[in-house]
Design a protein around this motif. Structure first.
Motif, PDB file in Angstrom:
ATOM      1  N   LEU A  88       0.828  -1.204   0.000  1.00 29.74           N
ATOM      2  CA  LEU A  88       0.000   0.000   0.000  1.00 29.74           C
ATOM      3  C   LEU A  88       0.860   1.250   0.000  1.00 29.74           C
ATOM      4  O   LEU A  88       1.785   1.374   0.807  1.00 29.74           O
ATOM      5  CB  LEU A  88      -0.906   0.032   1.238  1.00 29.74           C
ATOM      6  N   CYS A  89       0.537   2.170  -0.890  1.00 28.82           N
ATOM      7  CA  CYS A  89       1.184   3.468  -0.963  1.00 28.82           C
ATOM      8  C   CYS A  89       0.083   4.520  -0.971  1.00 28.82           C
ATOM      9  O   CYS A  89      -0.879   4.390  -1.739  1.00 28.82           O
ATOM     10  CB  CYS A  89       2.030   3.575  -2.233  1.00 28.82           C
ATOM     11  N   VAL A  90       0.195   5.523  -0.117  1.00 25.57           N
ATOM     12  CA  VAL A  90      -0.814   6.575  -0.100  1.00 25.57           C
ATOM     13  C   VAL A  90      -0.227   7.884  -0.608  1.00 25.57           C
ATOM     14  O   VAL A  90       0.937   8.189  -0.372  1.00 25.57           O
ATOM     15  CB  VAL A  90      -1.456   6.763   1.293  1.00 25.57           C
ATOM     16  N   ARG A  98       1.757  12.895   6.884  1.00 26.35           N
ATOM     17  CA  ARG A  98       2.459  11.601   6.823  1.00 26.35           C
ATOM     18  C   ARG A  98       2.194  10.760   8.068  1.00 26.35           C
ATOM     19  O   ARG A  98       2.235   9.536   8.008  1.00 26.35           O
ATOM     20  CB  ARG A  98       3.953  11.815   6.597  1.00 26.35           C
ATOM     21  N   TRP A  99       1.895  11.402   9.199  1.00 28.62           N
ATOM     22  CA  TRP A  99       1.583  10.634  10.407  1.00 28.62           C
ATOM     23  C   TRP A  99       0.306   9.816  10.201  1.00 28.62           C
ATOM     24  O   TRP A  99       0.164   8.725  10.747  1.00 28.62           O
ATOM     25  CB  TRP A  99       1.476  11.532  11.637  1.00 28.62           C
ATOM     26  N   LEU A 100      -0.630  10.353   9.398  1.00 31.96           N
ATOM     27  CA  LEU A 100      -1.842   9.593   9.092  1.00 31.96           C
ATOM     28  C   LEU A 100      -1.519   8.356   8.260  1.00 31.96           C
ATOM     29  O   LEU A 100      -2.152   7.313   8.417  1.00 31.96           O
ATOM     30  CB  LEU A 100      -2.846  10.476   8.346  1.00 31.96           C
ATOM     31  N   ALA A 101      -0.545   8.490   7.382  1.00 30.76           N
ATOM     32  CA  ALA A 101      -0.116   7.334   6.599  1.00 30.76           C
ATOM     33  C   ALA A 101       0.460   6.263   7.526  1.00 30.76           C
ATOM     34  O   ALA A 101       0.246   5.066   7.324  1.00 30.76           O
ATOM     35  CB  ALA A 101       0.898   7.748   5.546  1.00 30.76           C
ATOM     36  N   HIS A 102       1.184   6.700   8.541  1.00 30.71           N
ATOM     37  CA  HIS A 102       1.701   5.749   9.528  1.00 30.71           C
ATOM     38  C   HIS A 102       0.537   5.064  10.252  1.00 30.71           C
ATOM     39  O   HIS A 102       0.530   3.843  10.417  1.00 30.71           O
ATOM     40  CB  HIS A 102       2.618   6.470  10.515  1.00 30.71           C
ATOM     41  N   TRP A 103      -0.466   5.838  10.656  1.00 30.19           N
ATOM     42  CA  TRP A 103      -1.648   5.287  11.311  1.00 30.19           C
ATOM     43  C   TRP A 103      -2.353   4.280  10.403  1.00 30.19           C
ATOM     44  O   TRP A 103      -2.827   3.234  10.856  1.00 30.19           O
ATOM     45  CB  TRP A 103      -2.615   6.416  11.686  1.00 30.19           C
ATOM     46  N   SER A 104      -2.418   4.586   9.117  1.00 33.61           N
ATOM     47  CA  SER A 104      -3.123   3.718   8.172  1.00 33.61           C
ATOM     48  C   SER A 104      -2.364   2.428   7.888  1.00 33.61           C
ATOM     49  O   SER A 104      -2.905   1.521   7.282  1.00 33.61           O
ATOM     50  CB  SER A 104      -3.370   4.451   6.851  1.00 33.61           C
ATOM     51  N   GLN A 105      -1.111   2.372   8.320  1.00 33.90           N
ATOM     52  CA  GLN A 105      -0.220   1.228   8.118  1.00 33.90           C
ATOM     53  C   GLN A 105       0.136   1.024   6.653  1.00 33.90           C
ATOM     54  O   GLN A 105       0.405  -0.093   6.217  1.00 33.90           O
ATOM     55  CB  GLN A 105      -0.792  -0.041   8.752  1.00 33.90           C
ATOM     56  N   ALA A 106       0.156   2.132   5.904  1.00 36.14           N
ATOM     57  CA  ALA A 106       0.625   2.076   4.513  1.00 36.14           C
ATOM     58  C   ALA A 106       2.115   1.776   4.509  1.00 36.14           C
ATOM     59  O   ALA A 106       2.836   2.115   5.455  1.00 36.14           O
ATOM     60  CB  ALA A 106       0.343   3.403   3.815  1.00 36.14           C
ATOM     61  N   ASP A 107       2.572   1.158   3.456  1.00 36.24           N
ATOM     62  CA  ASP A 107       3.985   0.800   3.336  1.00 36.24           C
ATOM     63  C   ASP A 107       4.847   1.972   2.880  1.00 36.24           C
ATOM     64  O   ASP A 107       6.053   1.968   3.112  1.00 36.24           O
ATOM     65  CB  ASP A 107       4.137  -0.360   2.344  1.00 36.24           C
TER      66      ASP A 107
END
Length: 138
Positions: A88-90, A98-107
């Motif tokens: 997964l890439c957001v 970018r912290w939300l991307a960390h929360w979403s567990q995107a790669d």
């Protein structure tokens, strides 16, 4: 010719121009050892879930700014609900998100607008990692 395995990349955005920008920036072969890519476009979150559930997707690139379902929420949903989820890439419009991307567990993340110099390298890296995690056929 390279022995690179073909890969299927799903690109999700509610905006056709964002989907086109991602495809253009990444291209059909992001690196000599990766690809060729088959692109699958989704305009709704429901389409993303249905396509991933059907199988065969190696990587999802999800627009964090998509409406009404954002790519960050979809990334989190896929992580929780799909046992062998694709990489997964957001896409994030603001670096503080970018912290939300960390929360979403995107790669991985890519900034919007998509940079054609960095996007192919990020996609190639994710696909290399994905191929390395595939079970060996017996």
């Amino acid at each position: 010719m390279s022995n690179a395995a073909p890969a299927t990349v799903l690109v999700y955005s509610s905006r056709p121009d964002v989907r086109a920008a991602v495809r253009t920036a990444v291209g059909r072969r992001p690196a000599a050892d990766v690809g060729p890519l088959t692109w699958v476009e989704c305009a709704t979150g429901e389409d993303v879930v249905d396509t991933v559930d059907a199988g065969g997707v190696d990587l999802c690139i999800l627009d964090g700014e998509a409406q009404p379902t954002g790519g960050l929420a979809l990334a989190r949903q896929l992580t929780v609900e799909v046992a062998d989820r694709p990489a997964l890439c957001v896409l994030v419009a603001r670096q503080p998100d970018r912290w939300l991307a960390h929360w979403s567990q995107a790669d991985a993340t890519l900034p919007l607008p998509v940079d054609p110099l960095t996007a192919p390298a990020v996609v190639a890296g994710l696909l290399r990692d994905r191929v390395g995690r595939r079970p060996v056929a017996r």
